[in-house]
Design a protein around this motif. Structure first.
Motif, PDB file in Angstrom:
ATOM      1  N   LEU A  88      -8.977 -10.703  11.573  1.00 59.26           N
ATOM      2  CA  LEU A  88      -9.562 -10.999  10.263  1.00 59.26           C
ATOM      3  C   LEU A  88     -10.310  -9.794   9.701  1.00 59.26           C
ATOM      4  O   LEU A  88     -10.201  -9.488   8.505  1.00 59.26           O
ATOM      5  N   ALA A  89     -11.059  -9.099  10.553  1.00 59.91           N
ATOM      6  CA  ALA A  89     -11.781  -7.904  10.102  1.00 59.91           C
ATOM      7  C   ALA A  89     -10.812  -6.831   9.625  1.00 59.91           C
ATOM      8  O   ALA A  89     -11.055  -6.175   8.599  1.00 59.91           O
ATOM      9  N   GLU A  90      -9.704  -6.650  10.346  1.00 57.69           N
ATOM     10  CA  GLU A  90      -8.687  -5.680   9.931  1.00 57.69           C
ATOM     11  C   GLU A  90      -8.105  -6.055   8.574  1.00 57.69           C
ATOM     12  O   GLU A  90      -7.917  -5.192   7.705  1.00 57.69           O
ATOM     13  N   ILE A  91      -7.823  -7.329   8.389  1.00 57.82           N
ATOM     14  CA  ILE A  91      -7.239  -7.783   7.125  1.00 57.82           C
ATOM     15  C   ILE A  91      -8.225  -7.595   5.979  1.00 57.82           C
ATOM     16  O   ILE A  91      -7.844  -7.160   4.883  1.00 57.82           O
ATOM     17  N   GLU A  92      -9.493  -7.916   6.215  1.00 57.62           N
ATOM     18  CA  GLU A  92     -10.514  -7.716   5.181  1.00 57.62           C
ATOM     19  C   GLU A  92     -10.589  -6.247   4.783  1.00 57.62           C
ATOM     20  O   GLU A  92     -10.711  -5.916   3.599  1.00 57.62           O
ATOM     21  N   GLN A  93     -10.502  -5.356   5.764  1.00 62.25           N
ATOM     22  CA  GLN A  93     -10.534  -3.923   5.477  1.00 62.25           C
ATOM     23  C   GLN A  93      -9.297  -3.516   4.672  1.00 62.25           C
ATOM     24  O   GLN A  93      -9.402  -2.744   3.720  1.00 62.25           O
ATOM     25  N   GLN A  94      -8.142  -4.034   5.047  1.00 65.87           N
ATOM     26  CA  GLN A  94      -6.913  -3.728   4.307  1.00 65.87           C
ATOM     27  C   GLN A  94      -7.000  -4.240   2.867  1.00 65.87           C
ATOM     28  O   GLN A  94      -6.573  -3.554   1.935  1.00 65.87           O
ATOM     29  N   ILE A  95      -7.562  -5.426   2.691  1.00 63.32           N
ATOM     30  CA  ILE A  95      -7.711  -5.984   1.340  1.00 63.32           C
ATOM     31  C   ILE A  95      -8.623  -5.086   0.513  1.00 63.32           C
ATOM     32  O   ILE A  95      -8.332  -4.796  -0.654  1.00 63.32           O
ATOM     33  N   ALA A  96      -9.734  -4.637   1.101  1.00 58.81           N
ATOM     34  CA  ALA A  96     -10.648  -3.746   0.386  1.00 58.81           C
ATOM     35  C   ALA A  96      -9.952  -2.440   0.002  1.00 58.81           C
ATOM     36  O   ALA A  96     -10.117  -1.952  -1.126  1.00 58.81           O
ATOM     37  N   GLN A  97      -9.164  -1.896   0.920  1.00 59.84           N
ATOM     38  CA  GLN A  97      -8.438  -0.651   0.616  1.00 59.84           C
ATOM     39  C   GLN A  97      -7.404  -0.881  -0.490  1.00 59.84           C
ATOM     40  O   GLN A  97      -7.253  -0.044  -1.386  1.00 59.84           O
ATOM     41  N   LEU A  98      -6.697  -2.001  -0.426  1.00 54.90           N
ATOM     42  CA  LEU A  98      -5.707  -2.304  -1.461  1.00 54.90           C
ATOM     43  C   LEU A  98      -6.361  -2.554  -2.816  1.00 54.90           C
ATOM     44  O   LEU A  98      -5.827  -2.162  -3.851  1.00 54.90           O
ATOM     45  N   THR A  99      -7.521  -3.194  -2.812  1.00 54.68           N
ATOM     46  CA  THR A  99      -8.244  -3.425  -4.066  1.00 54.68           C
ATOM     47  C   THR A  99      -8.663  -2.094  -4.681  1.00 54.68           C
ATOM     48  O   THR A  99      -8.515  -1.889  -5.892  1.00 54.68           O
ATOM     49  N   ALA A 100      -9.173  -1.191  -3.857  1.00 54.09           N
ATOM     50  CA  ALA A 100      -9.556   0.128  -4.353  1.00 54.09           C
ATOM     51  C   ALA A 100      -8.337   0.884  -4.874  1.00 54.09           C
ATOM     52  O   ALA A 100      -8.401   1.528  -5.945  1.00 54.09           O
ATOM     53  N   LEU A 101      -7.222   0.792  -4.190  1.00 54.20           N
ATOM     54  CA  LEU A 101      -5.994   1.443  -4.642  1.00 54.20           C
ATOM     55  C   LEU A 101      -5.527   0.849  -5.965  1.00 54.20           C
ATOM     56  O   LEU A 101      -5.156   1.583  -6.890  1.00 54.20           O
ATOM     57  N   ARG A 102      -5.567  -0.486  -6.080  1.00 52.04           N
ATOM     58  CA  ARG A 102      -5.177  -1.138  -7.326  1.00 52.04           C
ATOM     59  C   ARG A 102      -6.058  -0.658  -8.478  1.00 52.04           C
ATOM     60  O   ARG A 102      -5.563  -0.349  -9.571  1.00 52.04           O
ATOM     61  N   ASP A 103      -7.369  -0.568  -8.247  1.00 49.68           N
ATOM     62  CA  ASP A 103      -8.283  -0.111  -9.295  1.00 49.68           C
ATOM     63  C   ASP A 103      -7.971   1.328  -9.709  1.00 49.68           C
ATOM     64  O   ASP A 103      -7.991   1.656 -10.898  1.00 49.68           O
ATOM     65  N   THR A 104      -7.679   2.171  -8.733  1.00 47.59           N
ATOM     66  CA  THR A 104      -7.332   3.567  -9.036  1.00 47.59           C
ATOM     67  C   THR A 104      -6.057   3.642  -9.862  1.00 47.59           C
ATOM     68  O   THR A 104      -5.992   4.364 -10.872  1.00 47.59           O
ATOM     69  N   ILE A 105      -5.051   2.902  -9.457  1.00 53.87           N
ATOM     70  CA  ILE A 105      -3.779   2.918 -10.185  1.00 53.87           C
ATOM     71  C   ILE A 105      -3.955   2.336 -11.584  1.00 53.87           C
ATOM     72  O   ILE A 105      -3.390   2.859 -12.554  1.00 53.87           O
ATOM     73  N   ALA A 106      -4.739   1.290 -11.713  1.00 54.22           N
ATOM     74  CA  ALA A 106      -4.982   0.699 -13.035  1.00 54.22           C
ATOM     75  C   ALA A 106      -5.670   1.706 -13.947  1.00 54.22           C
ATOM     76  O   ALA A 106      -5.335   1.803 -15.138  1.00 54.22           O
ATOM     77  N   GLU A 107      -6.615   2.460 -13.401  1.00 54.04           N
ATOM     78  CA  GLU A 107      -7.295   3.486 -14.202  1.00 54.04           C
ATOM     79  C   GLU A 107      -6.320   4.592 -14.611  1.00 54.04           C
ATOM     80  O   GLU A 107      -6.318   5.028 -15.770  1.00 54.04           O
TER      81      GLU A 107
END
Length: 129
Positions: A88-107
């Motif tokens: 679960l901790a690994e998945i939460e970290q992956q979600i946070a990384q993907l969210t940051a990537l999505r925000d970067t790409i959206a910008e």
């Protein structure tokens, strides 16, 4: 039961069953006089457990640890809980990384909404990246 029958029942292949046996996920099986593997009916439930563990994102090594604990006569519940906590901790970290990537790409996409090829120099390749 023979390997082909078990593979069909378990929804896998004979090659996978041989691999599971080599990896210690399945105990060595009895052999018929002609040398064919002869699996006990409860082996299908063990394979189902392996598949459920994989579906939860556990590695085969982690699944083997759980099976070893059970085969040793102990309930692996606490070990499973700890593995699931780590997963679960690994998945939460992956979600946070993907969210940051999505925000970067959206910008970046927002900045490129009105492309202006004339504003890019050859050494930049593209100013939007």
């Amino acid at each position: 039961m023979r390997i082909g029958e078990l593979a069909e029942r378990a929804g896998t292949t004979a090659k996978t069953l041989r691999f599971y046996e080599e990896q210690g996920l399945l105990p060595p099986t009895e052999r018929t006089p002609s040398g064919y593997r002869d699996y006990a009916p409860e082996t299908a439930a063990r394979i189902d457990f392996v598949h459920r563990g994989q579906a939860a994102g556990l590695t085969l090594a982690q699944i083997r640890q759980i099976l070893d604990i059970r085969d040793g006569g102990a309930a692996p519940c606490e070990h499973v809980r700890d593995l699931l906590d780590a997963r679960l901790a690994e998945i939460e970290q992956q979600i946070a990384q993907l969210t940051a990537l999505r925000d970067t790409i959206a910008e970046l996409r927002h900045d490129a909404a009105q492309p202006d090829p004339d504003s890019c120099s050859a050494d930049q390749v593209c100013r939007y990246l």
